[in-house]
Write an enzyme that holds these catalytic residues in place. Structure first.
Site, mmCIF file in Angstrom:
data_model
loop_
_atom_site.group_PDB
_atom_site.id
_atom_site.type_symbol
_atom_site.label_atom_id
_atom_site.label_comp_id
_atom_site.label_asym_id
_atom_site.label_seq_id
_atom_site.Cartn_x
_atom_site.Cartn_y
_atom_site.Cartn_z
ATOM 1 N N ARG A 34 0.822 -1.216 0.000
ATOM 2 C CA ARG A 34 0.000 0.000 0.000
ATOM 3 C C ARG A 34 0.856 1.266 0.000
ATOM 4 O O ARG A 34 0.593 2.219 -0.722
ATOM 5 C CB ARG A 34 -0.937 -0.007 1.214
ATOM 6 N N GLU A 35 1.877 1.295 0.834
ATOM 7 C CA GLU A 35 2.657 2.520 1.021
ATOM 8 C C GLU A 35 3.545 2.873 -0.169
ATOM 9 O O GLU A 35 3.660 4.038 -0.523
ATOM 10 C CB GLU A 35 3.515 2.423 2.284
ATOM 11 N N SER A 36 4.209 1.873 -0.755
ATOM 12 C CA SER A 36 5.191 2.192 -1.801
ATOM 13 C C SER A 36 5.086 1.304 -3.033
ATOM 14 O O SER A 36 5.945 1.401 -3.910
ATOM 15 C CB SER A 36 6.610 2.094 -1.228
#
Length: 185
Positions: free
Chosen positions: A72-74
């Protein structure tokens, strides 16, 4: 392995919003969208699997949640330039925000993933203090939401993602984690 922060497979999830799904030009939303998003990140993320598992074991955190947050983040590092997101505030696979924390280690290092996992654990513990009647799984999901937008923005379980990115952060991460679990994380 006992993960002391809750059972990922028991956390309820509505999945990803249409806006989040559109990152990959998906026309689906809900629980199916995070599975596809995670699947798109799997090949990039496989090189981190041993590290993710090691950190998860050391911190008693479900490795599937760590993998899901990296997705999700990167997007498993795909959206980063020299380890930073485009605005220059989030660092590394798990996007440690330099405005709140001093990032440690290389962007794709065990040290970084350990730091980010410890930050998540701190948020889970803060949510447990703020909402002592919540189940362990609710606190786990609340900690995931807090990782994105801060503890003060988690005001109720019913509206857990109202102030998160895409209005779906914790539900998306949980659905991705459930999918990563099925892939051996």
């Amino acid at each position: 392995m006992a993960y002391i922060y809750g059972d990922t497979m028991k956390i309820d999830t509505t999945g990803a919003s249409e806006a989040t799904a559109k990152q990959d030009k998906l026309t689906i939303k809900g629980v199916e969208a995070p599975k596809k998003l995670a699947e798109h990140d799997l090949a990039r993320g496989e090189k981190y699997k041993n590290m993710i598992t090691k950190v998860g074991k050391a911190k008693k955190m479900d490795p599937a949640v760590i993998a899901a947050m990296i997705s999700r983040e990167s997007r498993a590092g795909a959206v980063l330039k020299n380890g930073w997101e485009p605005a220059g505030n989030g660092f590394g696979l798990m996007q440690v925000d330099k405005r709140s924390h001093t990032p440690v280690g290389a962007w794709d290092s065990e040290q970084h993933v350990t730091q980010a996992t410890e930050i998540l654990i701190g948020f889970i513990k803060e949510i447990k203090v703020n909402f002592p009647k919540w189940t362990q799984e609710q606190c786990f999901k609340g900690g995931i939401a807090a990782y994105n937008k801060g503890v003060s923005r988690v005001t109720s379980y019913e509206n857990i993602d109202v102030k998160t990115t895409g209005l779906d952060y914790s539900s998306d991460v949980v659905a991705r984690a459930q999918w990563f679990r099925s892939k051996g994380y």
